[in-house]
Structures are given as C-alpha cells and as structure tokens.
Design an enzyme around this catalytic site. Structure first.
Site, PDB file in Angstrom:
ATOM      1  N   HIS A   1      17.861  32.405  24.349  1.00  0.00           N
ATOM      2  CA  HIS A   1      17.642  33.251  25.535  1.00  0.00           C
ATOM      3  C   HIS A   1      18.838  33.267  26.472  1.00  0.00           C
ATOM      4  O   HIS A   1      18.720  33.600  27.661  1.00  0.00           O
ATOM      5  CB  HIS A   1      16.375  32.799  26.275  1.00  0.00           C
TER       6      HIS A   1
ATOM      7  N   THR B   1       7.027  23.699  24.768  1.00  0.00           N
ATOM      8  CA  THR B   1       6.962  25.157  24.829  1.00  0.00           C
ATOM      9  C   THR B   1       5.506  25.612  24.681  1.00  0.00           C
ATOM     10  O   THR B   1       4.731  24.991  23.963  1.00  0.00           O
ATOM     11  CB  THR B   1       7.834  25.837  23.758  1.00  0.00           C
ATOM     12  N   SER B   2       5.150  26.704  25.372  1.00  0.00           N
ATOM     13  CA  SER B   2       3.788  27.243  25.239  1.00  0.00           C
ATOM     14  C   SER B   2       3.678  28.072  23.959  1.00  0.00           C
ATOM     15  O   SER B   2       2.587  28.374  23.503  1.00  0.00           O
ATOM     16  CB  SER B   2       3.467  28.119  26.452  1.00  0.00           C
TER      17      SER B   2
ATOM     18  N   ASN C   1       3.901  17.742  23.601  1.00  0.00           N
ATOM     19  CA  ASN C   1       3.531  18.555  24.757  1.00  0.00           C
ATOM     20  C   ASN C   1       2.501  17.789  25.587  1.00  0.00           C
ATOM     21  O   ASN C   1       1.754  16.976  25.044  1.00  0.00           O
ATOM     22  CB  ASN C   1       2.929  19.895  24.297  1.00  0.00           C
ATOM     23  N   ILE C   2       2.455  18.060  26.881  1.00  0.00           N
ATOM     24  CA  ILE C   2       1.474  17.365  27.724  1.00  0.00           C
ATOM     25  C   ILE C   2       0.071  17.917  27.484  1.00  0.00           C
ATOM     26  O   ILE C   2      -0.917  17.295  27.861  1.00  0.00           O
ATOM     27  CB  ILE C   2       1.825  17.479  29.228  1.00  0.00           C
ATOM     28  N   GLU C   3       0.001  19.126  26.879  1.00  0.00           N
ATOM     29  CA  GLU C   3      -1.310  19.712  26.559  1.00  0.00           C
ATOM     30  C   GLU C   3      -1.163  20.622  25.345  1.00  0.00           C
ATOM     31  O   GLU C   3      -0.039  21.026  25.002  1.00  0.00           O
ATOM     32  CB  GLU C   3      -1.830  20.518  27.748  1.00  0.00           C
TER      33      GLU C   3
END
Ligand code: APR
Ligand code: ZN
Length: 251
Positions: free
Chosen positions: A116, A191-192, A216-218
C-alpha cells in the site's frame, strides 16, 4: 501450540510474514477499524480516495501530515523487531505489509514488500517525479507545506500510498503473490483481512498447500482458514515465538 508453531517455523524452507495495522498498534499508531480506529473517527471517502484529493487536497494533506507526525513519534515495537530477527535467523524470507509506516525497515527487516505504498514517499500528480523524504531529508519541508508542489512541473504532490479504489503497485503485488505461491508457512499478524487484493495472500498460501499461522488480539476474516490462531498482542507473541524457535534449534 507455541511449541508446535515454533517447530513448523524452524523447519520451514520458505516462511513469509503478512502484516497489517495491528502490528504497529503497540507503537502507538492507531489501526483503521479497531475501537479507536482511524475509519471510526474519520470518513475514509473524504481522506483516502483520489476523488477526495481532487475535491480538497488541503484537507487530505492535513490528514497525512498528522499521520506522518504520529508515525515520526513512534518506534518499532518488539513485534517488528522479532520479525527482523526471524529474517536474520533465515526463518522469515520476506515481510509483505499493508502498512505505510516504514516501521519494518526501521526495525531492521530487509526484504519488505509494501503493498500500500509508504507515507514517507511522495509523488507528482502529473509527471513521474517521486521522492523518498527520509533519503532526501525533506520531511520537515513537507510538513511546512500546506499544498506541496512538484519541483519538476509545479503540479500538486501527493502521498505515495494506495488510496481506496486505486490499483496496487504492480511490481510489489506480483512479487507478493509469487512469494505466497511458494511459501510453506505464512505468519499473518494484526490484520482484519478485509481489504483486497492484499487479503488474498493467506488464501494463496493455503491453496498452495502452505500453513497459515495467525496472530491477532481477536478473530479476523482470516481466522477461518488459519491452521493456528495465536490470540494476543503481537508485541508479546512474536518475541516468544523467537525464543521458542531458538530453544528448538538448540536442542
Ligand atoms: N496485536 C495483534 N493484532 C492487533 C493488535 C495487536 N496489538 N491490535 C489490533 N490488532 C488487530 C485487530 O484485531 C484487527 O484485526 O489488527 C487488525 C487491524 O485491522 P485494520 O484496522 O482493519 O487494519 P488492516 O487490516 O491493516 O487494514 C487494511 O485497510 O484502511 C486500509 O490501506 C489501509 O492497509 C490498510 C488496509
Ligand atoms: Zn511533476
């Protein structure tokens, strides 16, 4: 699970990392879609699209100068440093990132593919002029400009980042996809997984028979295809992985 993942990484021949804003969260840089995420506070359509820049280039530059200042205050955290160490150990062959903050390179990672763009690079909206401000030492100059102009043709300069609706840089995308096809492990960090085509990377690794390890934290959009999900902060989990890999390699 840590032991198993460390063993897989230690024995891998072509491991890569794929990172998002979450890896820089512990450096004090806001993510995009998290609780205090940028796109919760600001409208992406007004700040990160070519149309927005045409409509109000001053507003867009205010936003990017604010982000540059925030990133300049930040330092690489233990997660960035752990990935750089894994590269030095010959484990991670490349870091494919969606981040524009330059913190992987600051941490010492060498083979970094920026999908990006990079917030410290600027380019002209008309001619082929490009500049890496860290190399030219002109960050302060840019921050002093309301509307920076091209030294070549006088047109507006813009941040060399990928805005919504824009194509990704071809060379970087091709390199990233070909690495993903060859990879036997991908470490997906922070990353989502909702922004394409970048988010295809873990799927390409999976389809090519590789293993997907997510940190990831979630749970994210990638979690359903993850072979291993290490839940927690990247700055805590990645250094632990380095320790486990070292322990395994010294056994
Ligand atoms: N450690 C690990 N993961 C974390 C941490 C942390 N300390 N903090 C947050 N996360 C996770 C969140 O749970 C979330 O899944 O990081 C993810 C960040 O997701 P997004 O904010 O959506 O960022 P990202 O996936 O990088 O966005 C992709 O969207 O806005 C565009 O171009 C921009 O590159 C960006 C792209
Ligand atoms: Zn120009």
């Amino acid at each position: 699970m840590f032991r198993e993942v460390s063993k897989i990484l230690a024995k891998s021949s072509m491991a890569i990392a794929f990172t998002g804003a979450g890896i820089s969260a512990e450096s004090g840089i806001p993510t995009f879609r998290g609780k205090d995420g940028l796109w919760r506070k600001y409208r992406a359509e007004e700040l990160a699209t070519p149309e927005a820049f045409k409509r109000d280039p001053k507003l867009v530059w205010e936003f990017y100068k604010w982000r540059i200042k925030k990133i300049l205050e930040a330092r690489p955290n233990p997660a960035h440093i752990a990935l750089a160490e894994m590269e030095k150990m010959g484990i991670i062959k490349a870091v494919i990132t969606q981040n524009v903050d330059d913190l992987h390179k600051e941490a010492g990672s060498i083979n970094v593919i920026e999908l990006h763009g990079n917030i410290f690079r600027i380019k002209c909206t008309s001619c082929s002029y490009r500049e890496y401000l860290k190399e030219t030492g002109r960050i302060e100059w840019l921050l002093s400009q309301e509307l920076p102009k091209c030294p070549n043709c006088g047109s507006f300069l813009r941040p060399d980042v990928v805005w919504f609706g824009e194509a990704l840089p071809e060379k970087e995308l091709t390199t990233a996809f070909s690495l993903a096809k060859k990879a036997d492990v991908v470490l997906v960090v922070g990353t989502s997984g909702v922004v394409y085509p970048a988010a295809y990377i873990p799927y390409i690794v999976k389809e090519s028979g590789g293993i997907v390890v997510e940190v990831n934290i979630e749970p994210s959009s990638i979690t359903p295809i993850a072979d291993f999900f290490l839940r927690g902060k990247a700055g805590e989990i990645l250094p632990r992985l380095v320790g486990e890999i070292r322990r395994y390699l010294n056994e």
